[in-house]
Design an enzyme around this catalytic site. Structure first.
Site, mmCIF file in Angstrom:
data_model
loop_
_atom_site.group_PDB
_atom_site.id
_atom_site.type_symbol
_atom_site.label_atom_id
_atom_site.label_comp_id
_atom_site.label_asym_id
_atom_site.label_seq_id
_atom_site.Cartn_x
_atom_site.Cartn_y
_atom_site.Cartn_z
ATOM 1 N N ARG A 33 22.526 18.450 38.745
ATOM 2 C CA ARG A 33 21.281 18.747 39.478
ATOM 3 C C ARG A 33 21.354 18.226 40.904
ATOM 4 O O ARG A 33 20.748 18.793 41.811
ATOM 5 C CB ARG A 33 20.083 18.135 38.734
ATOM 6 N N GLY B 251 18.942 27.735 35.152
ATOM 7 C CA GLY B 251 20.078 26.945 34.658
ATOM 8 C C GLY B 251 19.866 25.438 34.805
ATOM 9 O O GLY B 251 19.008 24.991 35.567
ATOM 10 N N GLU B 252 20.641 24.679 34.063
ATOM 11 C CA GLU B 252 20.634 23.199 34.070
ATOM 12 C C GLU B 252 19.216 22.650 33.904
ATOM 13 O O GLU B 252 18.805 21.719 34.586
ATOM 14 C CB GLU B 252 21.304 22.666 35.341
ATOM 15 N N GLY B 253 18.480 23.239 32.968
ATOM 16 C CA GLY B 253 17.100 22.826 32.716
ATOM 17 C C GLY B 253 16.176 23.749 33.481
ATOM 18 O O GLY B 253 16.169 23.732 34.718
#
Ligand SMILES: Cc1cc2nc3c(=O)[nH]c(=O)nc-3n(C[C@H](O)[C@H](O)[C@H](O)COP(=O)(O)OP(=O)(O)OC[C@H]3O[C@@H](n4cnc5c(N)ncnc54)[C@H](O)[C@@H]3O)c2cc1C
Length: 593
Positions: free
Chosen positions: A292, A412-414
């Site tokens: 992130r 993506g990524e949460g």
């Protein structure tokens, strides 16, 4: 206990285990929720140490030259492939092992330095920046963070040069946003020397081109009938590794190979476990913190490109005998882009510095960075697109590609919704526990309980009477600093009131959570902007510059950010939530609440 309560208990237990393992230093974001301004983490604005800056400048120059000569983002998009010579080049200039220790062949860069490299790639090609992130920010991250010396010695040297590539495989059909719901099984062999892995993973970047994959699977918890997630290093040459879909055709970041694979009785040696067995979810979430952070850097780079493209066009294109840049509605878009790009860079730098300086828990800050920068970039692209008018719609300009590429960022990524809820809930946990202490003691007073409740009450009271001081050094920023201090005080008051009003049901009230998280994000973003401005003014002063730096975009950011914070906080008491939920329930066919 009904099924829903049991599920909630399970989630709380998992979150507790994951996030609150022991006492930790109060981070900046958690401090905000307590009404504190933990200045040490954010002021003065962090700087890369001089020795590393020289090395970074050299790497950046090398990287820029390589990208100018060898990277063709349009061709990567058209061919839906990143050519091997680009990957080799990235390895050569050190990007693929930038933060790995020198002893394993890496560059030993800090996260702050690494973010500068990623920003440079993000300016040009999202496929390439996502590829680098998948390999370096998350693919080999568990190995870098949790690997033993032997594991690092064995695996890293080829991975940091790009001779071999990495991937990070968490997502499955049933484990998307609900990452803890991994179903892939890892059963130990009778002698305990191996684990047999079975299951499927999907949407995995680099899956088909990776030589080493960090795979999350469920292992039995010894002495119980439960399972927990463990991280394994898996290689595609292991018998039973089956690629189901090497390159799932997709809308954007088309150069990346997003794949789906199955593991069918794949025998993985025990020594391939990364981190403690059963702690794979913690491993995964820590890895994603790094992902992130570099996400923030890549979005910053792309936002700067939007601004550059918008300026070029606004100064060139004439309509009604004026350049577009002469119209106020175009100026509005450009000013907002400049303000956001400034803030995105500041927020990325400060978040990366938290990692470099060893703050233990920076999950809220990385989540804020991810949500903030991905949302702002989406707006920037949309604004630049609008300024270009019809021409943006055609494939000879980069904006249509950038628009397609950027859409994955919010998912993506949460996904941004899940992270928004996470920011509010994790942030509110500290003050929430203090209120619980007070409340429980009022219901059932005990001597120890009264002592704890007294401390909690004094802590809460302290935060509600004190407006935090924001220690800027430049007098011209004092007015902004004072406003920020008052907003933090108002934020704390609003959090307290929400906790007292809603108590435990707040865990499910996402509309309330969204406003609290939104205000917290803007408080963090404003802090980063103010800190950066302060450092730039001080530097100009030290250099004897005759005029202070032009901070009109940063000033605009602060004004607009403060306005948003006031709106978020106002919305906690003045909103249409009931009506909104009723309308949604009606169309969803759910009972009225
Ligand atoms: C191109 C691409 C590359 C990827 N690369 C990787 C990779 O390298 N490794 C890897 O492990 N994964 C990867 N992923 C997976 C990615 O992380 C997931 O897509 C993401 O976590 C969301 O999961 P999902 O797609 O199953 O959506 P779902 O979980 O089905 O969610 C769909 C939507 O529902 C909403 N939603 C879900 N839960 C909530 C909630 N609690 N509250 C409010 N709203 C909610 C959100 O709007 C969300 O966007 C990749 C995905 C894509 C598309």
């Amino acid at each position: 206990m009904n099924k829903l309560d049991a599920q909630r208990q399970k989630e709380i237990q998992q979150a507790e285990e994951l996030l609150f393992a022991g006492p930790q230093a109060l981070g900046f974001a958690k401090g905000l929720f307590h009404g504190h301004f933990v200045a040490d983490w954010v002021m003065p604005y962090p700087r890369i140490p001089a020795v590393q800056q020289t090395e970074l400048d050299k790497s950046l120059a090398e990287l820029r030259q390589f990208l100018d000569e060898d990277l063709d983002p349009a061709e990567i998009d058209r061919q839906a492939d990143i050519p091997r010579k680009v990957i080799d080049g990235l390895g050569r200039v050190g990007v693929l092992g930038a933060t790995a220790l020198v002893e394993y062949g890496g560059r030993g860069f800090t996260q702050m330095a690494n973010c500068k490299l990623l920003e440079e790639i993000g300016r040009r090609c999202a496929s390439t920046s996502v590829f680098v992130n998948a390999h370096h920010s998350i693919g080999i991250r568990a190995l870098l963070l949790f690997g033993t010396h032997e594991q690092k010695q064995k695996w890293l040297p080829k991975l940091v040069t790009g001779e071999e590539l990495g991937a990070f495989a968490l997502t499955e059909q049933e484990a998307g946003s609900d990452a803890a719901n991994v179903q892939m099984q890892a059963r130990p062999t009778d002698d305990g020397a191996h684990f047999i892995l079975n299951g499927e993973k999907r949407y995995i970047t680099n899956a088909a081109i990776a030589h080493v994959l960090t795979v999350m699977a469920r292992t039995p918890i010894p002495g119980s009938d439960k399972t927990a997630i463990t991280a394994f290093l898996v290689t595609p040459d292991m018998p039973g590794f089956t690629m189901l879909d090497a390159r799932m055709p997709k809308m954007g970041i088309r150069g990346t190979a997003t794949g789906r694979f199955a593991l069918r009785d794949v025998k993985v040696p025990r020594e391939n476990i990364l981190g403690p067995p059963g702690k794979g979810l913690k491993v995964a979430l820590t890895v994603l913190d790094f992902g992130r952070t570099t996400f923030g850097a890549c979005c910053t780079g792309a936002a700067k490109t939007c601004l550059r493209l918008a300026l070029e066009h606004a100064n060139r294109r004439k309509q009604f005998n004026k350049t577009l840049g002469e119209f106020d509605l175009v100026k509005k878009k450009i000013a907002r882009m400049a303000a956001d790009a400034y803030a995105m860079e500041a927020m990325t730098t400060i978040t990366a510095s938290l990692i470099d300086r060893g703050l233990e828990d920076y999950m809220i800050e990385t989540a804020m960075l991810k949500v903030f920068t991905t949302e702002r970039l989406w707006e920037c692209i949309n604004e630049a697109f609008q300024i270009y008018g019809g021409s943006a719609y055609f494939v000879d300009l980069p904006l249509e590609r950038m628009l397609r590429d950027a859409r994955i960022n919010q998912i993506g990524e949460g996904s941004n919704e899940v992270l928004t809820s996470f920011i509010a809930l994790v942030g509110m946990r500290g003050p929430g526990m203090e209120f619980k202490e007070i409340y429980d003691t009022m219901l059932k007073p005990t001597r120890a309980g009264i002592g704890r409740a007294w401390n909690a009450g004094m802590h809460r009271l302290g935060a509600t009477v004190r407006v935090p001081d924001i220690p800027v050094r430049s007098t011209e920023l004092r007015s902004f600093a004072n406003q920020l201090g008052r907003l933090i005080w108002r934020f704390n008051f609003a959090v307290n009131r929400a906790l007292i009003t809603y108590r435990e049901p707040i865990l499910d009230m996402q509309l309330v959570q969204e406003r609290i998280a939104g205000a917290a994000m803007d408080l963090f973003a404003s802090t980063c902007v103010l800190s950066r401005q302060d450092a730039e003014i001080q530097l100009a002063r030290r250099n004897g510059d005759s005029a202070p730096p032009d901070h009109s975009a940063a000033d605009l950011f602060l004004r607009q950010s403060f306005r948003r914070i006031r709106r978020f906080l106002g919305g906690l008491t003045d909103n249409d939530d009931k009506s909104l939920l009723a309308a949604a329930n009606a169309v969803l066919g759910k009972p009225r609440s």
